[in-house]
Design a protein around this motif. Structure first.
Motif, PDB file in Angstrom:
ATOM      1  N   PRO A 163       0.836  -1.201   0.000  1.00 51.61           N
ATOM      2  CA  PRO A 163       0.000   0.000   0.000  1.00 51.61           C
ATOM      3  C   PRO A 163       0.878   1.261   0.000  1.00 51.61           C
ATOM      4  CG  PRO A 163      -0.826  -1.587   1.587  1.00 51.61           C
ATOM      5  CD  PRO A 163       0.493  -2.109   1.113  1.00 51.61           C
TER       6      PRO A 163
ATOM      7  N   THR B   7      -7.254  -7.354  -9.605  1.00 55.86           N
ATOM      8  CA  THR B   7      -6.237  -6.314  -9.772  1.00 55.86           C
ATOM      9  C   THR B   7      -6.777  -5.235 -10.698  1.00 55.86           C
ATOM     10  OG1 THR B   7      -4.515  -7.992  -9.504  1.00 55.86           O
ATOM     11  CG2 THR B   7      -3.848  -5.893 -10.449  1.00 55.86           C
TER      12      THR B   7
ATOM     13  N   VAL C 253      -6.894   0.727  -8.943  1.00 59.58           N
ATOM     14  CA  VAL C 253      -6.687   1.191  -7.575  1.00 59.58           C
ATOM     15  C   VAL C 253      -5.495   0.485  -6.927  1.00 59.58           C
ATOM     16  CG1 VAL C 253      -7.685   1.368  -5.260  1.00 59.58           C
ATOM     17  CG2 VAL C 253      -9.105   1.813  -7.272  1.00 59.58           C
ATOM     18  N   ASN C 254      -5.438  -0.834  -7.032  1.00 62.78           N
ATOM     19  CA  ASN C 254      -4.378  -1.567  -6.326  1.00 62.78           C
ATOM     20  C   ASN C 254      -3.189  -1.930  -7.210  1.00 62.78           C
ATOM     21  OD1 ASN C 254      -5.441  -3.670  -7.815  1.00 62.78           O
ATOM     22  ND2 ASN C 254      -5.933  -4.970  -6.053  1.00 62.78           N
TER      23      ASN C 254
ATOM     24  N   ASN D 162      -0.078   1.152  -5.671  1.00 65.98           N
ATOM     25  CA  ASN D 162      -1.167   0.483  -4.973  1.00 65.98           C
ATOM     26  C   ASN D 162      -1.799   1.498  -4.021  1.00 65.98           C
ATOM     27  OD1 ASN D 162      -2.889  -1.063  -3.450  1.00 65.98           O
ATOM     28  ND2 ASN D 162      -1.328  -2.490  -2.699  1.00 65.98           N
ATOM     29  N   ARG D 163      -2.963   2.001  -4.369  1.00 67.00           N
ATOM     30  CA  ARG D 163      -3.633   3.026  -3.567  1.00 67.00           C
ATOM     31  C   ARG D 163      -4.714   2.425  -2.655  1.00 67.00           C
ATOM     32  NH1 ARG D 163      -1.200   7.239  -5.673  1.00 67.00           N
ATOM     33  NH2 ARG D 163      -0.809   7.394  -7.916  1.00 67.00           N
ATOM     34  N   SER D 164      -4.707   1.105  -2.533  1.00 64.02           N
ATOM     35  CA  SER D 164      -5.637   0.453  -1.618  1.00 64.02           C
ATOM     36  C   SER D 164      -4.992   0.326  -0.242  1.00 64.02           C
ATOM     37  CB  SER D 164      -6.018  -0.934  -2.149  1.00 64.02           C
ATOM     38  OG  SER D 164      -4.943  -1.845  -1.979  1.00 64.02           O
ATOM     39  N   GLN D 165      -5.697  -0.281   0.683  1.00 69.23           N
ATOM     40  CA  GLN D 165      -5.186  -0.464   2.039  1.00 69.23           C
ATOM     41  C   GLN D 165      -4.561  -1.840   2.256  1.00 69.23           C
ATOM     42  OE1 GLN D 165      -5.238   2.173   4.247  1.00 69.23           O
ATOM     43  NE2 GLN D 165      -5.918   3.220   2.388  1.00 69.23           N
ATOM     44  N   GLU D 166      -4.572  -2.673   1.217  1.00 68.10           N
ATOM     45  CA  GLU D 166      -4.060  -4.036   1.347  1.00 68.10           C
ATOM     46  C   GLU D 166      -2.924  -4.274   0.350  1.00 68.10           C
ATOM     47  OE1 GLU D 166      -5.080  -6.071   3.652  1.00 68.10           O
ATOM     48  OE2 GLU D 166      -6.704  -4.759   4.346  1.00 68.10           O
TER      49      GLU D 166
ATOM     50  N   ARG E  99      -0.921  -6.062  -2.575  1.00 64.61           N
ATOM     51  CA  ARG E  99      -1.442  -6.750  -3.745  1.00 64.61           C
ATOM     52  C   ARG E  99      -0.376  -7.684  -4.318  1.00 64.61           C
ATOM     53  NH1 ARG E  99       0.147  -5.010  -8.928  1.00 64.61           N
ATOM     54  NH2 ARG E  99       1.529  -6.683  -8.253  1.00 64.61           N
TER      55      ARG E  99
END
Length: 263
Positions: free
Chosen positions: A104, A131, A134-135, A187-191, A193
């Protein structure tokens, strides 16, 4: 062993020859990948973290261990391994499992190809999770596999304008030539990838069972940057001021045989 339908075989051939890549949907089982992703994330949480070495840019390399063997077996059972060798009959019968672990908050990589142009192989990327933009869906430059591009020629011809993002659902695979220019994206998500990779025909692969390297255990290791102090400084500068790396690459590509390498 089942084989790919004729029309899909043609699609693989056309994609790898014309564009340098081909996407095949719904190849690897989602249930298996969900469990695989859980175990990769748990291994990262237990691992001894290192500074630099990709942790600043947010892109880590990973040996996915023996638990990734089922991915290769499902790809092979679909006939895709044979299809790759049919399109590229000169490739050695070698495979190597790897994994990109996109953290992230990561930064965009610089466009590059993998390995050496004169020793081309094929890479099979597998979406371990859905995928998207966002991620960090991969960014490709179609057709750049056709010629050797020293960085100065790549820059002057503005090949980056060919940018093509490739979102994939869990279980989809992306076949691409190692000579195709590409880059990992933020990766702009919180998890984290994960993206599994299987190289096909890589000449530097050692003999033996490729899934039993490191005792078959999962291992994270640096990507591009050394984990020492100098590596950390370089990585931090190139993440914050990307033009510095491009400037160095441009200068280096004006001399020697840099056009044959990924740098």
């Amino acid at each position: 062993m089942t084989t790919l339908p004729t029309d899909l075989s043609r699609e693989v051939c056309r994609g790898l020859d014309d564009d340098g890549y081909c996407v095949i949907r719904d190849v690897v089982s989602k249930r298996g990948l969900t469990d695989f992703n859980r175990r990769i994330v748990e291994a990262y949480q237990r691992s001894e973290k290192f500074n630099g070495g990709g942790s600043i840019s947010g892109h880590l390399n990973c040996f996915p261990g023996g638990i990734s063997r089922f991915i290769y077996e499902e790809i092979e059972a679909r006939g895709i391994y044979d299809a790759v060798h049919a399109v590229c009959p000169g490739l050695p019968p070698t495979i190597r499992p790897t994994l990109n672990f996109n953290l992230p908050g990561s930064a965009a990589q610089h466009y590059h190809m993998d390995g050496v142009y004169t020793e081309e192989y094929v890479i099979c990327n597998v979406a371990v999770v859905d995928t998207d933009l966002v991620n960090g869906a991969i960014d490709l430059l179609p057709t750049t596999h056709r010629h050797i591009y020293p960085f100065w020629r790549y820059a002057l011809q503005r090949k980056y304008r060919l940018t093509t993002r490739i979102p994939m659902a869990q279980g989809d695979i992306l076949l691409r030539r190692s000579t195709l220019w590409h880059r990992g994206m933020p990766n702009r998500s919180q998890e984290p990838r994960a993206m599994f990779s299987l190289t096909v025909g890589e000449r530097s692969v050692d003999d033996g069972d490729p899934f039993l390297a490191n005792g078959g255990d999962i291992e994270f290791y640096p990507n591009w940057y050394n984990p020492g102090r100098l590596g950390m400084v370089r990585e931090r500068v190139e993440v914050r001021v990307p033009i510095t790396r491009s400037t160095v690459r441009f200068a280096r590509s004006l001399v020697g045989n840099r056009g044959y390498s990924s740098y």
